[in-house]
Design a protein around this motif. Structure first.
Motif, PDB file in Angstrom:
ATOM      1  N   GLY A 219       0.827  -1.200   0.000  1.00  0.00           N
ATOM      2  CA  GLY A 219       0.000   0.000   0.000  1.00  0.00           C
ATOM      3  C   GLY A 219       0.866   1.255   0.000  1.00  0.00           C
ATOM      4  O   GLY A 219       2.075   1.193   0.228  1.00  0.00           O
ATOM      5  N   LYS A 220       0.221   2.399  -0.259  1.00  0.00           N
ATOM      6  CA  LYS A 220       0.969   3.666  -0.252  1.00  0.00           C
ATOM      7  C   LYS A 220       1.599   3.878   1.130  1.00  0.00           C
ATOM      8  O   LYS A 220       2.690   4.413   1.251  1.00  0.00           O
ATOM      9  CB  LYS A 220      -0.014   4.798  -0.582  1.00  0.00           C
ATOM     10  N   ASN A 221       0.892   3.457   2.160  1.00  0.00           N
ATOM     11  CA  ASN A 221       1.450   3.484   3.510  1.00  0.00           C
ATOM     12  C   ASN A 221       1.666   2.039   3.948  1.00  0.00           C
ATOM     13  O   ASN A 221       0.715   1.333   4.262  1.00  0.00           O
ATOM     14  CB  ASN A 221       0.480   4.155   4.487  1.00  0.00           C
ATOM     15  N   LEU A 222       2.932   1.616   3.940  1.00  0.00           N
ATOM     16  CA  LEU A 222       3.233   0.238   4.348  1.00  0.00           C
ATOM     17  C   LEU A 222       3.522   0.225   5.852  1.00  0.00           C
ATOM     18  O   LEU A 222       4.480   0.842   6.314  1.00  0.00           O
ATOM     19  CB  LEU A 222       4.446  -0.293   3.577  1.00  0.00           C
TER      20      LEU A 222
ATOM     21  N   ASP B 214      -8.568   1.144  -1.560  1.00  0.00           N
ATOM     22  CA  ASP B 214      -8.121   2.461  -2.044  1.00  0.00           C
ATOM     23  C   ASP B 214      -6.605   2.523  -2.239  1.00  0.00           C
ATOM     24  O   ASP B 214      -6.056   3.547  -2.634  1.00  0.00           O
ATOM     25  CB  ASP B 214      -8.574   3.571  -1.075  1.00  0.00           C
ATOM     26  N   GLY B 215      -5.911   1.412  -1.975  1.00  0.00           N
ATOM     27  CA  GLY B 215      -4.452   1.360  -2.188  1.00  0.00           C
ATOM     28  C   GLY B 215      -3.655   2.115  -1.137  1.00  0.00           C
ATOM     29  O   GLY B 215      -2.442   2.260  -1.265  1.00  0.00           O
ATOM     30  N   GLU B 216      -4.313   2.586  -0.099  1.00  0.00           N
ATOM     31  CA  GLU B 216      -3.629   3.452   0.863  1.00  0.00           C
ATOM     32  C   GLU B 216      -2.830   2.685   1.915  1.00  0.00           C
ATOM     33  O   GLU B 216      -1.805   3.166   2.378  1.00  0.00           O
ATOM     34  CB  GLU B 216      -4.655   4.353   1.585  1.00  0.00           C
ATOM     35  N   LEU B 217      -3.323   1.503   2.334  1.00  0.00           N
ATOM     36  CA  LEU B 217      -2.690   0.818   3.472  1.00  0.00           C
ATOM     37  C   LEU B 217      -2.411  -0.651   3.179  1.00  0.00           C
ATOM     38  O   LEU B 217      -3.176  -1.321   2.478  1.00  0.00           O
ATOM     39  CB  LEU B 217      -3.606   0.877   4.703  1.00  0.00           C
TER      40      LEU B 217
ATOM     41  N   GLU C 208      -5.352   3.151  15.820  1.00  0.00           N
ATOM     42  CA  GLU C 208      -6.498   3.226  14.914  1.00  0.00           C
ATOM     43  C   GLU C 208      -6.621   4.640  14.347  1.00  0.00           C
ATOM     44  O   GLU C 208      -6.822   4.833  13.154  1.00  0.00           O
ATOM     45  CB  GLU C 208      -7.765   2.843  15.692  1.00  0.00           C
ATOM     46  N   LYS C 209      -6.429   5.613  15.213  1.00  0.00           N
ATOM     47  CA  LYS C 209      -6.514   7.021  14.764  1.00  0.00           C
ATOM     48  C   LYS C 209      -5.375   7.322  13.782  1.00  0.00           C
ATOM     49  O   LYS C 209      -5.572   7.982  12.758  1.00  0.00           O
ATOM     50  CB  LYS C 209      -6.449   7.952  15.975  1.00  0.00           C
TER      51      LYS C 209
ATOM     52  N   LEU D   1      -3.560   8.653   8.376  1.00  0.00           N
ATOM     53  CA  LEU D   1      -2.678   8.387   7.229  1.00  0.00           C
ATOM     54  C   LEU D   1      -3.508   8.118   5.977  1.00  0.00           C
ATOM     55  O   LEU D   1      -3.242   8.639   4.902  1.00  0.00           O
ATOM     56  CB  LEU D   1      -1.785   7.172   7.508  1.00  0.00           C
ATOM     57  N   ARG D   2      -4.538   7.334   6.160  1.00  0.00           N
ATOM     58  CA  ARG D   2      -5.395   6.954   5.026  1.00  0.00           C
ATOM     59  C   ARG D   2      -6.064   8.170   4.400  1.00  0.00           C
ATOM     60  O   ARG D   2      -6.220   8.257   3.189  1.00  0.00           O
ATOM     61  CB  ARG D   2      -6.455   5.986   5.542  1.00  0.00           C
TER      62      ARG D   2
END
Ligand code: FES
Length: 326
Positions: free
Chosen positions: A90-93, A127-130, A163-164, A169-170
């Motif tokens: 993901g964009k954020n690994l 969404d590819g974010e995470l 979680e926050k 990040l997302r």
């Protein structure tokens, strides 16, 4: 370590961008000629970044071609080091530390958050974010539990703060890197906990020895004497007679030029220069070394037995024979 394989689905090709290619060439130039393979990790890292955080098969092949290395050698490096991701991320690994200190401090709760918000390990959100994966200790145990997201550490997490963090990040909201509690770096939570008495800093806390206190006179502590010792002399290695008198020891290479001593496994350009300085230019000289010669050269190079371990003499004999047979 578990087996690491390339991803099932691979792109058609990979080439460094013009900018990355220029950078790669500069990186390769940092190493002596013939040693360009030393740049393999930095080039793979650059390829991974360009490729969106993972290494594809064409990217590994491209680096192998650039460095004139066998593909399998680069493949071995890419599959050995876990810093290289072999499938898309993901964009954020999120790299979640599950080693003992983090586990004892709640890493399992963080894993549950990952499963809830992202899915199973190594899946990517729609969404590819995470995406996330569990890793071994990342060296921030004092602030356990912690995760690394791309290149930043987030520490002192619990399920709610984590979680926050993922949600921020997302959604591209700003986040604060480092400890997520009231502490500076690895200092105690809530600030300093010791040496807080202001008297310590007002010159009033000088301790008076008991006896002196009775007379009212503080006893002076004698100043410590420091004696400078002359540095121990390092014993200089004596050239054994067998090497000094060796008829094969030369002041310069024979006509036809010096042999390329770098062909001996374990000899690089620097060691070759030192050997030449010791009067050694040819394979047949090394092939004829006696035990004393080996010990003496070993000492000159501070090698601690490497000549024997790498079998220089056997290699030199072989190379000498090969060259004579040409
Ligand atoms: S155990 Fe998690 S950072 Fe060391």
């Amino acid at each position: 370590m578990s087996v690491r394989r390339l991803h099932d689905v691979q792109p058609a090709g990979f080439k460094f961008t013009r900018e990355n290619m220029a950078w790669a060439k500069t990186e390769v130039k940092k190493y002596p000629s013939g040693r360009q393979a030393s740049a393999v990790i930095s080039l793979l890292w650059c390829a991974q970044k360009q490729n969106g955080g993972w290494l594809s098969e064409p990217a590994i092949r491209h680096v192998a071609e650039l460095l004139a290395m066998a593909y399998i050698r680069v493949y071995e490096v890419a599959t050995f080091y876990t810093m290289f991701n072999l499938s898309p991320v993901g964009k954020n690994l999120v790299q979640l530390c599950g080693t003992t200190p983090c586990w004892l401090r709640g890493a399992d709760d963080l894993k549950a958050v990952c499963r809830k918000m992202i899915g199973a390990e190594k899946t990517i959100t729609d969404d590819g974010e995470l995406s996330w994966m569990e890793v071994e200790c990342l060296g921030a145990c004092v602030n356990a539990p912690m995760v690394q997201v791309n290149e930043d550490f987030y520490e002192d997490l619990d399920a709610a703060t984590f979680e926050k963090l993922l949600d921020d990040l997302r959604n591209g909201r700003p986040v604060s890197v480092g400890p997520q509690v009231d502490r500076q770096k690895s200092a105690p939570v809530g600030g300093a906990q010791t040496l807080l008495d202001p008297a310590l800093y007002a010159g009033k806390a000088r301790r008076v020895p008991k006896k002196a206190a009775a007379t009212g006179k503080p006893k002076e502590t004698p100043a410590r004497k420091f004696v400078l010792k002359a540095p121990e002399k390092k014993a200089t290695a004596k050239k054994p007679a067998s090497l000094t008198k060796d008829p094969k020891k030369l002041t310069k290479a024979r006509a036809g030029g010096a042999d390329d001593l770098k062909r001996i496994n374990g000899v690089g350009p620097k060691i070759e220069g030192i050997l030449n300085g010791l009067g050694v230019f040819h394979f047949d000289q090394i092939a004829a070394w006696t035990r004393d010669n080996v010990d003496w050269v070993d000492e000159q190079l501070s090698f601690k037995g490497r000549i024997d371990r790498e079998g220089w003499i056997a290699q030199a004999k072989q190379l000498s024979r090969e060259d004579k047979g040409k």
